[in-house]
Motif scaffolding. Structure first.
Motif, short mmCIF file in Angstrom:
data_model
loop_
_atom_site.label_atom_id
_atom_site.label_comp_id
_atom_site.label_asym_id
_atom_site.label_seq_id
_atom_site.Cartn_x
_atom_site.Cartn_y
_atom_site.Cartn_z
N ASP A 157 34.18 41.43 30.91
CA ASP A 157 34.19 40.44 32.00
C ASP A 157 33.60 39.12 31.53
OD1 ASP A 157 35.32 42.32 33.67
OD2 ASP A 157 33.44 42.88 34.63
N PHE A 158 32.57 39.19 30.69
CA PHE A 158 31.95 37.99 30.13
C PHE A 158 32.97 37.20 29.31
CE2 PHE A 158 29.82 36.03 26.46
CZ PHE A 158 28.85 35.25 27.07
N VAL A 159 33.72 37.90 28.46
CA VAL A 159 34.75 37.25 27.65
C VAL A 159 35.83 36.63 28.54
CG1 VAL A 159 36.62 37.67 25.99
CG2 VAL A 159 34.36 38.69 25.62
N LEU A 160 36.30 37.40 29.50
CA LEU A 160 37.35 36.90 30.39
C LEU A 160 36.90 35.65 31.13
CD1 LEU A 160 38.60 40.29 31.90
CD2 LEU A 160 39.73 38.92 30.14
N ALA A 161 35.64 35.65 31.59
CA ALA A 161 35.12 34.50 32.33
C ALA A 161 35.00 33.27 31.44
CB ALA A 161 33.76 34.84 32.93
N ASP A 162 34.55 33.45 30.19
CA ASP A 162 34.44 32.32 29.28
C ASP A 162 35.81 31.70 28.99
OD1 ASP A 162 31.72 32.32 29.08
OD2 ASP A 162 31.64 32.66 26.91
N VAL A 163 36.79 32.55 28.79
CA VAL A 163 38.14 32.05 28.53
C VAL A 163 38.71 31.35 29.76
CG1 VAL A 163 40.51 32.72 27.95
CG2 VAL A 163 38.59 33.78 26.75
N ARG A 164 38.44 31.92 30.92
CA ARG A 164 38.94 31.32 32.16
C ARG A 164 38.31 29.95 32.39
NH1 ARG A 164 38.59 35.62 34.83
NH2 ARG A 164 36.47 35.35 35.60
N ARG A 165 37.02 29.81 32.08
CA ARG A 165 36.38 28.50 32.25
C ARG A 165 36.98 27.46 31.31
NH1 ARG A 165 31.82 31.56 33.37
NH2 ARG A 165 31.26 31.74 31.16
N ALA A 166 37.51 27.91 30.18
CA ALA A 166 38.15 26.99 29.24
C ALA A 166 39.61 26.71 29.63
CB ALA A 166 38.09 27.56 27.84
N ARG A 167 40.03 27.24 30.77
CA ARG A 167 41.40 27.07 31.28
C ARG A 167 42.43 27.64 30.31
NH1 ARG A 167 41.21 23.91 35.75
NH2 ARG A 167 39.35 22.60 36.04
N ARG A 168 42.09 28.79 29.76
CA ARG A 168 43.00 29.51 28.87
C ARG A 168 43.14 30.94 29.38
NH1 ARG A 168 42.97 27.76 23.52
NH2 ARG A 168 44.29 29.56 23.03
N ARG A 169 43.98 31.70 28.71
CA ARG A 169 44.20 33.08 29.08
C ARG A 169 43.96 33.98 27.86
NH1 ARG A 169 47.23 34.21 33.60
NH2 ARG A 169 48.12 36.05 32.60
N ILE A 170 43.52 35.20 28.12
CA ILE A 170 43.36 36.20 27.07
C ILE A 170 43.80 37.54 27.62
CG2 ILE A 170 40.93 36.61 27.69
CD1 ILE A 170 40.39 37.26 24.73
N ASP A 171 44.57 38.28 26.84
CA ASP A 171 44.97 39.61 27.26
C ASP A 171 43.73 40.49 27.40
OD1 ASP A 171 47.63 38.88 27.16
OD2 ASP A 171 47.94 39.63 25.12
N VAL A 172 43.75 41.38 28.37
CA VAL A 172 42.61 42.27 28.57
C VAL A 172 42.37 43.12 27.33
CG1 VAL A 172 41.71 44.20 29.91
CG2 VAL A 172 42.86 42.32 31.08
N GLU A 173 43.46 43.59 26.70
CA GLU A 173 43.29 44.40 25.49
C GLU A 173 42.66 43.57 24.37
OE1 GLU A 173 43.56 47.57 25.07
OE2 GLU A 173 44.17 47.83 27.15
N ALA A 174 42.95 42.28 24.33
CA ALA A 174 42.34 41.42 23.33
C ALA A 174 40.85 41.28 23.59
CB ALA A 174 43.01 40.05 23.34
N ALA A 175 40.48 41.13 24.86
CA ALA A 175 39.06 41.04 25.22
C ALA A 175 38.34 42.34 24.85
CB ALA A 175 38.91 40.74 26.71
N ARG A 176 38.98 43.45 25.10
CA ARG A 176 38.36 44.74 24.76
C ARG A 176 38.19 44.89 23.25
NH1 ARG A 176 42.09 48.32 28.93
NH2 ARG A 176 40.87 47.88 30.82
#
Length: 341
Positions: A157-176
């Motif tokens: 969730d920390f990774v997803l939030a950081d990417v979201r604040r940068a206005r980008r997207r990351i696959d959940v599997e990539a975050a994992r």
């Protein structure tokens, strides 16, 4: 001046402190950074420092320690300047503060200086806890939780939030995958996110994570562990030798193998049940439960036991316990790989 008595404490005149995320922190009369996770505390203070600079580029910053505090120093640190310029005072180590500091800060909290932002860094424990209790009751006080992120899902969730604040997207599997590679150090994890966003365009994929972080220490270790547990013994041995050739300590690889085997043992002992329920009980992400259960379908209890013993022997060897450390590590990898049926 003596500390105020409990009946005259700030708790009588204000409600609980507001809480905020590290990246949202702004100036307040008193700021509490509470918890042992240094990256979150550093992020909060960096954000605060930047916003203070936006308000007043000439503000005065003072960094001090509560350890070894001498009576009366707080009033010197927080004294208003001649022209009432803003100032920022960071007091580190409040969890190791002397009684003199506790008395002075309790007195200060009854009437904080308007032009001063006082930051109290408390890493946990009961020492000086009365300071936190009193500060939380002062109007305008803001608290940032700096507690460690222990669960893998929290880190995802920390990774997803950081990417979201940068206005980008990351696959959940990539975050994992990124958490699996670098999740033991939150600062390193955050730096990896920043680097991925710089080095890639569009959505960050799992392939990009492996491409950019496959050579990192933890990533190498977990790649070895994944290959061995999945029965890809030859590939695991190649990865072990590559890790040694590129300077990755054997202890890092052993730690990754041990971590994966501990997960398998914990899930095996937990028995059946919904993944979400087991994940909650074990403090693991549900996807890790599902992965472990898939792996356990190909591992007998005896095979898992043999693998754990072999990794324990390798751990002893790579930590200077005697014998050829690299040989012991490769033997452990073979034992783990051959345990899969």
């Amino acid at each position: 001046m003596p500390a105020k008595t409990a009946s005259k404490s700030p708790a009588k005149k204000a409600s609980a402190a507001a809480t905020t995320a590290p990246q949202d922190l702004g100036p307040a009369p008193v700021v509490l950074l509470v918890g042992s996770e240094e990256h979150l505390a550093d992020r909060a203070f960096s954000t605060l420092n930047a916003r203070m600079r936006e308000l007043d580029p000439t503000f005065e910053r003072t960094d001090v320690s509560a350890a070894g505090y001498q009576k009366g120093q707080l009033s010197t640190w927080t004294s208003p300047s001649l022209f009432d310029e803003r100032s920022l005072v960071l007091v580190d180590g409040v969890d190791a503060a002397s009684e003199a500091f506790v008395e002075d800060v309790l007195e200060y909290l009854t009437a904080p200086v308007e032009t001063v932002v006082l930051v109290l860094r408390h890493r946990g424990g009961n020492r000086a806890k009365k300071v936190l209790d009193a500060a939380r009751a002062v109007a305008g006080v803001v608290e940032v939780s700096c507690q460690p992120l222990k669960r893998d899902q929290e880190k995802v969730d920390f990774v997803l939030a950081d990417v979201r604040r940068a206005r980008r997207r990351i696959d959940v599997e990539a975050a994992r995958a990124l958490v699996a590679a670098l999740g033991s150090d939150l600062g390193e994890l955050a730096a990896a996110v920043d680097q991925l966003l710089t080095d890639t365009d569009g959505t960050v994929t799992e392939e990009a994570v492996h491409r950019y972080h496959g050579g990192r220490r933890e990533a190498s270790g977990f790649e070895v562990a994944d290959a061995a547990i999945e029965g890809r013994t030859g590939q695991a041995l190649v990865l072990v030798r590559h890790a040694a050739a590129t300077g990755v300590p054997g202890v890092v690889v052993v730690a990754a193998l041990a971590a994966r085997l501990r997960q398998l043992a914990k899930v095996a002992a937990a028995g059946r049940g919904r993944s979400a329920d087991v994940a909650h009980d074990l403090g693991m992400a549900p996807w890790l439960i599902d992965r472990a259960r898939r792996d356990l379908q190909h591992l007998s209890p005896e095979g898992l036991s043999d693998a754990i013993l072999a990794v324990a022997a390798a751990d002893h060897a790579v930590k200077g316990g005697g014998g050829d450390a690299q040989h012991a590590l490769e033997k452990a990898v073979r034992t783990v790989g051959e345990a899969r049926t």
